[in-house]
Design a protein around this motif. Structure first.
Motif, PDB file in Angstrom:
ATOM      1  N   UNK A 142      15.524 -20.362  63.668  1.00 50.49           N
ATOM      2  CA  UNK A 142      16.078 -21.467  62.470  1.00 50.49           C
ATOM      3  C   UNK A 142      16.436 -21.242  61.603  1.00 50.49           C
ATOM      4  N   UNK A 143      16.237 -20.707  60.821  1.00 49.86           N
ATOM      5  CA  UNK A 143      17.142 -20.694  59.349  1.00 49.86           C
ATOM      6  C   UNK A 143      18.888 -20.191  59.331  1.00 49.86           C
ATOM      7  N   UNK A 144      18.923 -18.925  60.229  1.00 53.05           N
ATOM      8  CA  UNK A 144      20.114 -19.235  60.343  1.00 53.05           C
ATOM      9  C   UNK A 144      20.696 -20.629  60.956  1.00 53.05           C
ATOM     10  N   UNK A 145      20.021 -21.371  61.645  1.00 47.92           N
ATOM     11  CA  UNK A 145      21.198 -22.347  61.766  1.00 47.92           C
ATOM     12  C   UNK A 145      21.306 -23.413  60.944  1.00 47.92           C
ATOM     13  N   UNK A 146      20.369 -23.006  60.330  1.00 41.63           N
ATOM     14  CA  UNK A 146      20.500 -23.930  58.862  1.00 41.63           C
ATOM     15  C   UNK A 146      21.283 -23.826  58.125  1.00 41.63           C
ATOM     16  N   UNK A 147      21.730 -22.363  57.603  1.00 39.81           N
ATOM     17  CA  UNK A 147      23.118 -21.633  56.989  1.00 39.81           C
ATOM     18  C   UNK A 147      23.798 -21.817  57.306  1.00 39.81           C
ATOM     19  N   UNK A 148      23.831 -21.882  58.771  1.00 41.90           N
ATOM     20  CA  UNK A 148      25.046 -22.474  59.428  1.00 41.90           C
ATOM     21  C   UNK A 148      25.886 -23.618  59.478  1.00 41.90           C
ATOM     22  N   UNK A 149      24.284 -24.708  59.449  1.00 44.18           N
ATOM     23  CA  UNK A 149      24.563 -26.197  59.414  1.00 44.18           C
ATOM     24  C   UNK A 149      25.110 -26.103  57.499  1.00 44.18           C
ATOM     25  N   UNK A 150      24.641 -25.896  57.041  1.00 41.96           N
ATOM     26  CA  UNK A 150      24.993 -26.000  55.058  1.00 41.96           C
ATOM     27  C   UNK A 150      26.500 -25.213  55.297  1.00 41.96           C
ATOM     28  N   UNK A 151      26.901 -24.377  56.073  1.00 43.52           N
ATOM     29  CA  UNK A 151      28.157 -23.936  55.792  1.00 43.52           C
ATOM     30  C   UNK A 151      28.931 -24.550  56.496  1.00 43.52           C
ATOM     31  N   UNK A 152      28.763 -25.476  57.829  1.00 42.68           N
ATOM     32  CA  UNK A 152      29.786 -25.696  58.114  1.00 42.68           C
ATOM     33  C   UNK A 152      29.649 -27.450  57.844  1.00 42.68           C
ATOM     34  N   UNK A 153      28.810 -28.440  57.264  1.00 44.34           N
ATOM     35  CA  UNK A 153      28.462 -29.627  57.425  1.00 44.34           C
ATOM     36  C   UNK A 153      28.567 -30.611  55.563  1.00 44.34           C
ATOM     37  N   UNK A 154      27.616 -28.902  54.753  1.00 44.95           N
ATOM     38  CA  UNK A 154      27.965 -29.162  53.462  1.00 44.95           C
ATOM     39  C   UNK A 154      28.461 -29.098  52.392  1.00 44.95           C
ATOM     40  N   UNK A 155      29.082 -27.496  52.293  1.00 43.50           N
ATOM     41  CA  UNK A 155      29.753 -26.762  52.133  1.00 43.50           C
ATOM     42  C   UNK A 155      30.806 -27.712  51.712  1.00 43.50           C
ATOM     43  N   UNK A 156      31.137 -28.532  52.198  1.00 43.72           N
ATOM     44  CA  UNK A 156      32.336 -29.109  52.018  1.00 43.72           C
ATOM     45  C   UNK A 156      32.528 -30.245  51.274  1.00 43.72           C
TER      46      UNK A 156
END
Length: 190
Positions: A142-156
């Motif tokens: 779940x942590x890796x999924x949250x980090x991926x979600x951040x990198x994909x959707x939030x970082x922009x």
């Protein structure tokens, strides 16, 4: 009014640094995570829906979060400013936040982004999960999924504030005090 977006992935230290900013500048901490956890602890329908999504590492719908933020702003009209911790997480949320603040004759002063490696984030979150009891901090998948979600959707979202000349990146690794010293220097320029 000083309105800061404290930005970074889960585990970057936003909560810790927010507390230091609150103490130094007398700002109101506006953490969407805290708002949502409050709804969860009260057992509201929104809280139950939010818990299910958060446990899966999925973001809560924008209109719900914007409504909670609007209520928080309205209930603190005499505030010196706010720290937005964990929000906005998407460009659509950043636009909605700008529109909300404009409707209240305010604006974001600046975004401070805490930069931390994915490996360090996973380590921090697993440690936090041992103390917090939060399901989303205890499961590496779940942590890796949250980090991926951040990198994909939030970082922009960083680009949104870069385009407004309101973005500053800060190294989020090191001692809490040295990180805060850098954040304070940035804050003094806003």
């Amino acid at each position: 009014m000083l309105n800061l977006v404290l930005f970074g992935p889960p585990g970057a230290g936003k909560g810790t640094q927010s507390q230091k900013l609150i103490e130094k500048y007398g700002l109101i901490h506006l953490s969407t995570g805290d708002l949502l956890r409050g709804e969860i602890s009260q057992g509201t329908a929104l809280g139950l829906e939010a818990k299910k999504l958060m446990d899966e590492g999925i973001l809560v719908p924008d209109h719900v979060v914007i409504g909670m933020i609007s209520n928080k702003l309205d209930s603190n009209k005499d505030a010196r400013g706010f720290i937005f911790d964990g929000f906005p997480r998407t460009v659509a949320q950043a636009i909605a936040l700008d529109e909300l603040l404009k409707s209240k004759n305010s604006a974001i002063s600046g975004m401070i982004a805490l930069e931390v490696s994915d490996t360090e984030l996973e380590h921090r979150l697993l440690l936090r999960g041992k103390d917090s009891g939060r399901a989303d901090d205890a499961n590496p998948e779940v942590i890796r999924k949250r980090i991926k979600e951040y990198n994909d959707k939030t970082a922009p979202v960083a680009d949104f504030y870069k385009n407004q000349n309101k973005f500053t990146s800060v190294n989020g690794s090191g001692s809490k005090e040295s990180i805060f010293d850098t954040i304070a220097v940035v804050t003094e320029t806003l």
